[in-house]
Design a protein around this motif. Sequence first.
Motif, short mmCIF file in Angstrom:
data_model
loop_
_atom_site.label_atom_id
_atom_site.label_comp_id
_atom_site.label_asym_id
_atom_site.label_seq_id
_atom_site.Cartn_x
_atom_site.Cartn_y
_atom_site.Cartn_z
N SER A 30 0.85 -1.18 0.00
CA SER A 30 0.00 0.00 0.00
C SER A 30 0.89 1.24 0.00
N VAL A 31 0.59 2.14 -0.92
CA VAL A 31 1.37 3.38 -1.05
C VAL A 31 0.42 4.55 -0.85
N GLY A 32 0.44 5.14 0.35
CA GLY A 32 -0.40 6.29 0.64
C GLY A 32 0.12 7.51 -0.09
N MET A 33 -0.79 8.20 -0.81
CA MET A 33 -0.38 9.32 -1.66
C MET A 33 -1.09 10.62 -1.30
N LYS A 34 -2.43 10.59 -1.26
CA LYS A 34 -3.18 11.79 -0.91
C LYS A 34 -4.59 11.39 -0.50
N PHE A 35 -5.18 12.19 0.40
CA PHE A 35 -6.54 11.92 0.84
C PHE A 35 -7.53 12.33 -0.24
N LYS A 36 -8.58 11.55 -0.37
CA LYS A 36 -9.67 11.88 -1.28
C LYS A 36 -10.76 12.54 -0.44
N GLU A 37 -10.74 13.85 -0.42
CA GLU A 37 -11.54 14.59 0.56
C GLU A 37 -13.04 14.42 0.34
N LYS A 38 -13.47 13.97 -0.85
CA LYS A 38 -14.89 13.78 -1.11
C LYS A 38 -15.34 12.35 -0.81
N ASN A 39 -14.42 11.51 -0.38
CA ASN A 39 -14.76 10.12 -0.07
C ASN A 39 -14.76 9.96 1.45
N ILE A 40 -15.95 9.79 2.03
CA ILE A 40 -16.06 9.77 3.50
C ILE A 40 -15.35 8.57 4.11
N PHE A 41 -15.11 7.52 3.32
CA PHE A 41 -14.44 6.35 3.87
C PHE A 41 -12.92 6.47 3.76
N THR A 42 -12.46 7.54 3.14
CA THR A 42 -11.05 7.92 3.22
C THR A 42 -10.84 8.88 4.38
N THR A 43 -11.78 9.79 4.57
CA THR A 43 -11.61 10.85 5.57
C THR A 43 -12.07 10.44 6.96
N ASN A 44 -12.76 9.32 7.09
CA ASN A 44 -13.26 8.84 8.37
C ASN A 44 -12.72 7.45 8.68
N PRO A 45 -12.77 7.03 9.94
CA PRO A 45 -12.39 5.66 10.27
C PRO A 45 -13.26 4.66 9.50
N HIS A 46 -12.69 3.52 9.17
CA HIS A 46 -13.38 2.50 8.39
C HIS A 46 -13.12 1.14 9.04
N ILE A 47 -13.74 0.11 8.49
CA ILE A 47 -13.45 -1.27 8.89
C ILE A 47 -13.05 -2.04 7.64
N ASP A 48 -12.36 -3.18 7.84
CA ASP A 48 -12.01 -4.04 6.71
C ASP A 48 -13.03 -5.15 6.51
N VAL A 49 -13.51 -5.72 7.60
CA VAL A 49 -14.57 -6.74 7.57
C VAL A 49 -15.53 -6.42 8.70
N ASN A 50 -16.76 -6.97 8.61
CA ASN A 50 -17.73 -6.67 9.67
C ASN A 50 -17.90 -7.82 10.65
N SER A 51 -17.08 -8.87 10.55
CA SER A 51 -17.17 -9.99 11.48
C SER A 51 -15.98 -9.95 12.43
N ARG A 52 -16.20 -10.34 13.67
CA ARG A 52 -15.17 -10.26 14.70
C ARG A 52 -14.11 -11.35 14.54
N TYR A 53 -12.95 -11.08 15.12
CA TYR A 53 -11.84 -12.02 15.28
C TYR A 53 -11.16 -12.44 13.98
N SER A 54 -11.26 -11.60 12.96
CA SER A 54 -10.29 -11.62 11.87
C SER A 54 -9.31 -10.48 12.15
N TYR A 55 -8.09 -10.61 11.65
CA TYR A 55 -7.06 -9.65 12.02
C TYR A 55 -6.34 -9.10 10.80
N ALA A 56 -5.96 -7.83 10.90
CA ALA A 56 -5.11 -7.19 9.91
C ALA A 56 -3.71 -7.05 10.49
N ALA A 57 -2.71 -7.28 9.65
CA ALA A 57 -1.31 -7.09 10.04
C ALA A 57 -0.68 -6.12 9.05
N MET A 58 -0.02 -5.10 9.57
CA MET A 58 0.54 -4.06 8.71
C MET A 58 2.00 -3.82 9.09
N LEU A 59 2.87 -3.89 8.08
CA LEU A 59 4.30 -3.69 8.27
C LEU A 59 4.68 -2.33 7.70
#
Length: 266
Positions: free
Chosen positions: A132-161
């Motif tokens: 993932s290469v972060g470049m710029k915020f998309k100010e008109k996209n609320i899921f860029t400018t606000n907190p989001h989720i990756d999945v809606n079910s519990r006990y799956s995990y994201a790992a980020m290096l």
Amino acid sequence: KSKKTIKENPLDSIVILDKTKTEQSWDNPLDNIIFKINPKAEVTIHNIYKDTNVIVIDDFLLNIDELSNQNKLDRIIEKSYKTWDDEHPYPGLQHPLNLNNSNQIDKIIKKLVNNKLTKFSETKLENDPVLSVGMKFKEKNIFTTNPHIDVNSRYSYAAMLYLNKPDDCYEGTGIYESKLINNIYPYINGQYIGEDKFYNLYKENSEIIRDSNSHWKLIHVLKMKYNRLVIYESSLFHSMYLKSFDLFKKHRYTINMWFDSPNAII
């Protein structure tokens, strides 16, 4: 930010393909690099909210310089057949990578975590990480400018290096509580709130999140650090955390992996 297709959640971060190019016609310099995990990596557990923990693993890879090589990263940005799309929630480019030793990675990470995350031992590492290469915020996209989720079910995990070199590390990843439902997950009384209520969390709120605001309360910041792996539940409300968006003058590089629960809605 997950690239998975969640049947019950249309807000997932689906990687957009350039319709004119359906196959990779160049050699990705990061494909098939073996993750040489440091068996003596420093593991820290943080209790951030009630019974929710996150994991921070420092000095994660012994061969981090192979993955953070700027010439390799620049080549992927230049040659990638993934395209910028204003509708896509992720504020940049996400390019798939092939893992050469996914089974070994799964086992070693679980050994490092050592049952410090609920049901993490029951998950399976999916063999589809992305750069993932972060470049710029998309100010008109609320899921860029606000907190989001990756999945809606519990006990799956994201790992980020985090791949940014020490001089280019800034801020990190924020975990947030929704003030509308008083939870860091889209759950009420242990149940997913459903799509209608989920969308209402974002209604009339296009403010770019930094710290807390009228809709969100900042709970914890996973600070960016070179060669640091962070692990958290994919259904936590989270966002790229930046105090100043001028910092996007430098790209933000991460490798993202997902450990799916057997009960995940994929």
